[in-house]
Design a protein around this motif. Structure first.
Motif, mmCIF file in Angstrom:
data_model
loop_
_atom_site.group_PDB
_atom_site.id
_atom_site.type_symbol
_atom_site.label_atom_id
_atom_site.label_comp_id
_atom_site.label_asym_id
_atom_site.label_seq_id
_atom_site.Cartn_x
_atom_site.Cartn_y
_atom_site.Cartn_z
ATOM 1 N N VAL A 1 35.560 7.976 29.338
ATOM 2 C CA VAL A 1 35.678 7.623 27.928
ATOM 3 C C VAL A 1 34.640 8.403 27.135
ATOM 4 C CG1 VAL A 1 35.701 5.762 26.236
ATOM 5 C CG2 VAL A 1 36.435 5.305 28.584
ATOM 6 N N GLU A 2 35.107 9.193 26.174
ATOM 7 C CA GLU A 2 34.211 9.973 25.311
ATOM 8 C C GLU A 2 33.936 9.178 24.039
ATOM 9 O OE1 GLU A 2 33.830 14.377 23.158
ATOM 10 O OE2 GLU A 2 35.627 13.877 24.321
ATOM 11 N N PHE A 3 32.661 8.888 23.792
ATOM 12 C CA PHE A 3 32.264 8.101 22.629
ATOM 13 C C PHE A 3 31.683 9.008 21.552
ATOM 14 C CE2 PHE A 3 32.125 5.090 26.143
ATOM 15 C CZ PHE A 3 32.827 4.017 25.606
ATOM 16 N N GLY A 4 32.253 8.903 20.343
ATOM 17 C CA GLY A 4 31.762 9.720 19.246
ATOM 18 C C GLY A 4 32.833 10.656 18.733
ATOM 19 N N PRO A 5 32.461 11.548 17.827
ATOM 20 C CA PRO A 5 33.437 12.427 17.192
ATOM 21 C C PRO A 5 33.932 13.528 18.129
ATOM 22 C CG PRO A 5 31.238 13.022 16.491
ATOM 23 C CD PRO A 5 31.101 11.766 17.314
ATOM 24 N N GLY A 6 35.147 13.975 17.885
ATOM 25 C CA GLY A 6 35.683 15.115 18.628
ATOM 26 C C GLY A 6 36.295 14.736 19.965
ATOM 27 N N THR A 7 36.877 15.758 20.601
ATOM 28 C CA THR A 7 37.549 15.573 21.889
ATOM 29 C C THR A 7 37.130 16.648 22.890
ATOM 30 O OG1 THR A 7 39.455 16.882 21.169
ATOM 31 C CG2 THR A 7 39.561 14.507 20.781
ATOM 32 N N VAL A 8 35.985 17.258 22.663
ATOM 33 C CA VAL A 8 35.551 18.372 23.508
ATOM 34 C C VAL A 8 35.412 17.955 24.964
ATOM 35 C CG1 VAL A 8 33.662 19.973 23.993
ATOM 36 C CG2 VAL A 8 34.416 19.630 21.647
ATOM 37 N N LEU A 9 34.741 16.846 25.199
ATOM 38 C CA LEU A 9 34.452 16.453 26.577
ATOM 39 C C LEU A 9 35.696 15.999 27.321
ATOM 40 C CD1 LEU A 9 31.016 14.636 26.253
ATOM 41 C CD2 LEU A 9 31.519 17.060 26.601
ATOM 42 N N THR A 10 36.593 15.279 26.650
ATOM 43 C CA THR A 10 37.820 14.880 27.334
ATOM 44 C C THR A 10 38.644 16.114 27.701
ATOM 45 O OG1 THR A 10 38.781 14.425 25.165
ATOM 46 C CG2 THR A 10 38.004 12.546 26.406
ATOM 47 N N GLY A 11 38.608 17.115 26.840
ATOM 48 C CA GLY A 11 39.297 18.366 27.168
ATOM 49 C C GLY A 11 38.698 19.040 28.388
ATOM 50 N N LEU A 12 37.359 19.041 28.474
ATOM 51 C CA LEU A 12 36.706 19.652 29.628
ATOM 52 C C LEU A 12 36.979 18.852 30.904
ATOM 53 C CD1 LEU A 12 33.231 20.702 28.154
ATOM 54 C CD2 LEU A 12 35.248 22.135 28.526
ATOM 55 N N VAL A 13 36.977 17.522 30.797
ATOM 56 C CA VAL A 13 37.269 16.699 31.978
ATOM 57 C C VAL A 13 38.651 17.040 32.519
ATOM 58 C CG1 VAL A 13 37.714 14.347 32.797
ATOM 59 C CG2 VAL A 13 35.730 14.800 31.346
ATOM 60 N N LYS A 14 39.624 17.196 31.638
ATOM 61 C CA LYS A 14 40.991 17.515 32.073
ATOM 62 C C LYS A 14 41.057 18.876 32.770
ATOM 63 C CE LYS A 14 43.790 14.115 30.954
ATOM 64 N NZ LYS A 14 44.568 13.425 32.008
#
Length: 303
Positions: free
Chosen positions: A268-281
Motif C-alpha cells: 500500500v502506497e501512502f501519499g500522493p502519486g503512484t510511483v512506488l506501486t508502479g515500481l512494485v509491479k
C-alpha cells in the motif's frame, strides 16, 4: 492472514493540493497538517495553494511529502483499524515510514527533512551535478560507472531494468554515452542536485549531528532501510542508517523482494502519486498494490 507493507514515496511525487481532501475529511489527517504548519510556518499554505515552483524546491518538497504521506497513513489507520506488518520508504520516504512505525516524532521528521533538503541542495553548485535514468541490465550500469573517470554512481535501483545514475555532469554524460553504445537507454533527469552519490558527502556530514541529537524510539514494526534493504527495529541504528542514505544507493528492488520474502502480500502506497506501486509491479508483476492518497481511496480501502 493479509500482511501489509506500507510504502512511502520520495521526491517528485508532489503536487499542489496533495492530501487537502484527506485533511478536510479526517480529523487525524487535519491534525497532521496543523502540526506541520506549527512546526514549519507557511508549509501548509504552500502544500494547499502552491505555487508549484516553490513547493518543488527540495527544502520544501521533502517535509511537504512527509506531511501528506503521514496524513494519508493516519487517516487509513483510523478508517480501517488495520496495522501494517512492515514499512519502507523510497529515499525521503524512509522518514515517513519511521513516523508511521512510531520510531520518529512527526515534528522531528519535518525539521530533519527541511534541514536535509537544504543541505542536499547546497552540497553541490547548480550545474556541476547530474542524474540520468538508465533502462537495462543493472550489472552493466554498475560496471560502466566503475570504469568511468570522475564521480558517477548508481543512485537508485528502482526496478529490475531501471537504475538511476548520479554524479558529476561530465562523468554522468560519459557513462550515459557508453551505456547507449552498449544498447541501453539513458534519459537525463531534471533534478536540482546529484542525489545519492558521494558528492552529497558534505550534506551527510552536516546532517549527522542533527540525527544524533534526535530522540528515536524502537520502531513498532520493521522498517526496511534504503542502504541495507533489510528490516531494522533497533533505534540506535537509525541515525547512521539515515546519514548513510544521503550518499548511498536506494536499494528499492532488493527492498521489495525482501518484503515479499518476509511475507508481505499487499503493498500500500501512502501519499500522493503512484510511483512506488508502479515500481512494485515491475519488480513483482503479480503483487497486489493499492494507492491511498485521497479521501476516496481511504474510504474505498475501508469498504
Amino acid at each position: 492472514m493479509t500482511r501489509i507493507a506500507a510504502l512511502f514515496p520520495g521526491q517528485n511525487s508532489h503536487s499542489v493540493g496533495m492530501g487537502a481532501d484527506v485533511a478536510a475529511t479526517f480529523l487525524v489527517a487535519e491534525a497532521v497538517y496543523a502540526q506541520a504548519e506549527a512546526t514549519l510556518p507557511g508549509l501548509r499554505a504552500l502544500i494547499e495553494q502552491g505555487p508549484l515552483e516553490d513547493l518543488t524546491l527540495t527544502a520544501n518538497q521533502q517535509p511537504a511529502l512527509v506531511a501528506a504521506s503521514v496524513a494519508a497513513y493516519r487517516a487509513w489507520r483510523e478508517a480501517t483499524g488495520l496495522t501494517p506488518s512492515f514499512a519502507a520508504g523510497h529515499s525521503l520516504g524512509e522518514y515517513s515510514a519511521l513516523v508511521a512505525a512510531e520510531a520518529l516524532d512527526l515534528r522531528d521528521a519535518l525539521r530533519l527533512t527541511r534541514r536535509r533538503g537544504e543541505l542536499m541542495q547546497a552540497a553541490v553548485p547548480v550545474g556541476i551535478g547530474a542524474m540520468s535514468a538508465v533502462m537495462g541490465d543493472p550489472e552493466v550500469v554498475r560496471k560502466v560507472c566503475a570504469a568511468t573517470p570522475g564521480v558517477v554512481q548508481p543512485a537508485n535501483f528502482n526496478a529490475p531494468t531501471q537504475t538511476v545514475i548520479s554524479g558529476e555532469k561530465a562523468a554522468v554524460d560519459a557513462a550515459a554515452a557508453e551505456l547507449k553504445g552498449r544498447g541501453l537507454k539513458a534519459i537525463p533527469l531534471k533534478v536540482s542536485a546529484p542525489f545519492h552519490c558521494s558528492l552529497m558527502q558534505r550534506a551527510q556530514d552536516a546532517l549527522t549531528p542533527d540525527l544524533a541529537a534526535t530522540a528515536f524510539r524502537a520502531p513498532g514494526l520493521p522498517v526496511y532501510a534504503n542502504v541495507t534493504a533489510t528490516p531494522n527495529t533497533d533505534p540506535s541504528a537509525l541515525p547512521d542508517l539515515l546519514a548513510r542514505q544521503i550518499t548511498g544507493s536506494v536499494r528499492w528492488v532488493e527492498t521489495i523482494q525482501a518484503l515479499a520474502a518476509d511475507g508481505a502480500d499487499v503493498f500500500v502506497e501512502f501519499g500522493p502519486g503512484t510511483v512506488l506501486t508502479g515500481l512494485v509491479k515491475r519488480i513483482l508483476p503479480d503483487a497486489r498494490t493499492v494507492n491511498v492518497g485521497s479521501a476516496e481511496q481511504v474510504r474505498a480501502f475501508a469498504l
